[in-house]
Design an enzyme around this catalytic site. Structure first.
Site, mmCIF file in Angstrom:
data_model
loop_
_atom_site.group_PDB
_atom_site.id
_atom_site.type_symbol
_atom_site.label_atom_id
_atom_site.label_comp_id
_atom_site.label_asym_id
_atom_site.label_seq_id
_atom_site.Cartn_x
_atom_site.Cartn_y
_atom_site.Cartn_z
ATOM 1 N N LYS A 39 0.879 -1.370 0.046
ATOM 2 C CA LYS A 39 -0.087 0.068 0.073
ATOM 3 C C LYS A 39 0.703 1.434 0.023
ATOM 4 O O LYS A 39 0.279 2.247 0.537
ATOM 5 C CB LYS A 39 -1.130 -0.034 1.152
ATOM 6 N N GLY A 56 2.455 2.585 -2.816
ATOM 7 C CA GLY A 56 2.572 3.169 -4.286
ATOM 8 C C GLY A 56 3.119 2.182 -5.106
ATOM 9 O O GLY A 56 3.656 2.503 -6.215
ATOM 10 N N TRP A 90 1.396 2.161 -8.804
ATOM 11 C CA TRP A 90 1.822 3.657 -9.729
ATOM 12 C C TRP A 90 3.371 3.594 -9.945
ATOM 13 O O TRP A 90 3.435 3.930 -11.180
ATOM 14 C CB TRP A 90 1.453 4.581 -8.289
ATOM 15 N N HIS A 92 6.922 -7.362 -2.398
ATOM 16 C CA HIS A 92 6.900 -7.007 -1.100
ATOM 17 C C HIS A 92 7.772 -7.866 -0.207
ATOM 18 O O HIS A 92 7.782 -7.820 0.853
ATOM 19 C CB HIS A 92 5.566 -7.130 -0.553
ATOM 20 N N ARG A 120 5.940 5.129 1.940
ATOM 21 C CA ARG A 120 4.864 6.002 2.205
ATOM 22 C C ARG A 120 4.795 5.967 3.608
ATOM 23 O O ARG A 120 5.141 5.201 4.522
ATOM 24 C CB ARG A 120 3.534 5.443 1.551
ATOM 25 N N TYR A 129 6.137 7.963 -1.693
ATOM 26 C CA TYR A 129 4.929 8.424 -2.289
ATOM 27 C C TYR A 129 4.518 10.029 -2.242
ATOM 28 O O TYR A 129 4.097 10.598 -3.084
ATOM 29 C CB TYR A 129 3.877 7.775 -1.335
ATOM 30 N N PHE A 131 -3.475 10.667 -10.176
ATOM 31 C CA PHE A 131 -4.612 9.585 -9.794
ATOM 32 C C PHE A 131 -5.797 9.519 -10.281
ATOM 33 O O PHE A 131 -6.354 8.509 -10.659
ATOM 34 C CB PHE A 131 -4.660 9.681 -8.204
ATOM 35 N N MET A 163 -5.316 7.879 -14.019
ATOM 36 C CA MET A 163 -5.110 6.365 -13.652
ATOM 37 C C MET A 163 -6.080 5.602 -13.219
ATOM 38 O O MET A 163 -6.158 4.582 -13.710
ATOM 39 C CB MET A 163 -3.795 6.403 -12.831
ATOM 40 N N ARG A 223 -7.914 3.694 -4.612
ATOM 41 C CA ARG A 223 -9.113 4.066 -3.870
ATOM 42 C C ARG A 223 -8.968 5.658 -3.681
ATOM 43 O O ARG A 223 -9.581 6.253 -4.653
ATOM 44 C CB ARG A 223 -8.628 3.298 -2.160
HETATM 45 S S1 PPS Z 1 -0.250 -3.084 -3.011
HETATM 46 O O1 PPS Z 1 -1.311 -3.567 -2.855
HETATM 47 O O2 PPS Z 1 0.559 -3.277 -1.897
HETATM 48 O O3 PPS Z 1 0.350 -3.227 -4.400
HETATM 49 O O4 PPS Z 1 -0.860 -1.587 -3.164
HETATM 50 P P1 PPS Z 1 -0.251 -0.053 -3.869
HETATM 51 O O5 PPS Z 1 -0.154 -0.260 -5.190
HETATM 52 O O6 PPS Z 1 1.338 -0.180 -3.264
HETATM 53 O O7 PPS Z 1 -0.751 0.793 -3.088
HETATM 54 C C1 PPS Z 1 -2.270 1.447 -3.193
HETATM 55 C C2 PPS Z 1 -2.534 2.756 -2.989
HETATM 56 O O8 PPS Z 1 -1.752 3.550 -3.879
HETATM 57 C C3 PPS Z 1 -2.700 4.529 -4.420
HETATM 58 N N1 PPS Z 1 -2.532 4.769 -5.678
HETATM 59 C C4 PPS Z 1 -2.118 6.080 -6.180
HETATM 60 N N2 PPS Z 1 -1.809 7.115 -5.405
HETATM 61 C C5 PPS Z 1 -1.694 8.324 -6.311
HETATM 62 N N3 PPS Z 1 -1.419 8.274 -7.597
HETATM 63 C C6 PPS Z 1 -1.859 7.229 -8.252
HETATM 64 N N4 PPS Z 1 -1.654 7.244 -9.484
HETATM 65 C C7 PPS Z 1 -1.950 6.023 -7.493
HETATM 66 N N5 PPS Z 1 -2.272 4.719 -7.832
HETATM 67 C C8 PPS Z 1 -2.570 3.988 -6.914
HETATM 68 C C9 PPS Z 1 -3.871 3.853 -4.181
HETATM 69 O O9 PPS Z 1 -5.080 4.545 -4.286
HETATM 70 C C10 PPS Z 1 -3.791 3.203 -2.756
HETATM 71 O O10 PPS Z 1 -3.843 4.059 -1.799
HETATM 72 P P2 PPS Z 1 -5.285 4.499 -1.105
HETATM 73 O O11 PPS Z 1 -4.713 5.411 0.059
HETATM 74 O O12 PPS Z 1 -5.732 3.136 -0.674
HETATM 75 O O13 PPS Z 1 -6.092 5.187 -2.219
#
Ligand code: PPS
Length: 300
Positions: free
Chosen positions: A59, A61, A64, A108, A130, A197, A233, A236, A262
């Protein structure tokens, strides 16, 4: 196999405990895998030195950063519309497909569990991290959507206690970060970039440029700008929610939603932590955060 227990003493998720780490129970998209044999299988994969791996505590990033790296490497602003290649969960055939077509992976794992040949080849590693308060909130909201985790009735307060004590899959955030910062300290010449992040959120164009420079790519300013625009975000997540991969159905019963996207912001922890929880969390991190040596930003 180990069951993570909730505060009523009931199992809420199954993990595989091995070598100081909680591996998921669906390693390589298979149940009840023998962990050493699974890791040995990953050690057989060969890598080219232009391949890239994004490593992260969940969680933080991962998705992304993966898309940014893939766009930079391919020179095209196209998203990958399957589940992303991840050493922990991807079936072998997916990793082989990724090897032939993409050359960008995610994981991870702790450093010592990474595929040996990837580390030996010195593939470039990007560690995206993050702030732990937003990680906890994102983790909680994410695993509520998983069909193999039973936390429907769990409050955020209870989840936070599990998160802090490391009673979650992948274990403690602090321990995870320590493992990677120690690896970096002990291997100062390994090509590894740490990026946060919040830094990406604060200035995506600059962050894309930073990643491109680290990868040794001569990306044009137009490509960097296009990637930053596409990986914003809103853009995407809109694309991802209209291209939900078929395999998502194996892990979540939510339909037409890409569960990895999310809110995508900084500071949602303020909507979840009580004042007392926040104070206790800050206190517990007071001496640890400076030792980790990473700049942790809880708000922009
Ligand atoms: S995982 O399951 O561990 O692979 O998840 P991960 O991709 O590391 O993290 C998911 C969170 O990243 C947010 N996210 C983004 N934030 C900003 N910009 C972009 N483009 C983006 N893409 C994914 C995603 O919404 C999750 O965070 P939260 O706080 O839950 O929204």
């Amino acid at each position: 196999m180990k069951a993570l227990l909730n505060e009523k003493g009931e199992p809420y998720e199954k993990v595989m405990e091995h070598d100081g780490y909680y591996f998921p129970n669906n390693l390589g998209a298979q149940k009840n895998v023998n962990v050493p044999a699974f890791l040995a299988g990953l050690n057989e994969l060969n890598f080219r030195d232009d391949e890239i791996c994004v490593v992260s505590y969940p969680k933080s990033g991962t998705h992304w950063t993966f898309e940014i790296c893939n766009m930079l490497k391919s020179g095209r602003t196209e998203f990958i519309d399957t589940l992303i290649p991840i050493f922990d969960y991807s079936p072998k055939e997916m990793l082989k497909f990724a090897q032939s077509k993409i050359g960008v992976y995610t994981s991870h794992f702790y450093p010592r569990h990474m595929p040996k040949q990837l580390m030996k080849t010195r593939c470039k590693i990007i560690h995206v991290y993050r702030n732990p308060k937003d990680v906890a909130v994102s983790f909680f909201n994410f695993i509520k959507k998983l069909n193999y985790v039973d936390i429907q009735d769990m409050s955020f307060s209870e989840f936070l206690r599990h998160f802090v004590s490391g009673n979650v899959h992948c274990g403690s955030w602090v321990k995870w970060i320590e493992e990677w910062t120690t690896f970096k300290r002990e291997n100062p010449n390994y090509p590894l970039l740490e990026i946060s992040y919040e830094e990406m959120k604060n200035n995506l164009k600059e962050s894309v440029e930073r990643i491109s420079n680290f990868l040794g790519l001569d990306s044009s300013p137009k490509l960097v700008e296009d990637i930053a625009r596409k990986c914003d975000f809103d853009v995407m997540s809109a694309h991802k929610n209209s291209h939900v991969p078929e395999r998502m159905k194996n892990i979540s019963s939510l339909e037409n939603t890409h569960i990895f996207y999310r809110k995508g912001g900084v500071g949602d922890w303020k909507n979840h932590f009580t004042v007392a929880e926040n104070e206790a969390f800050d206190k517990s991190m007071e001496t640890i955060l400076p030792i980790l040596g990473l700049k942790i930003t809880h708000e922009l």
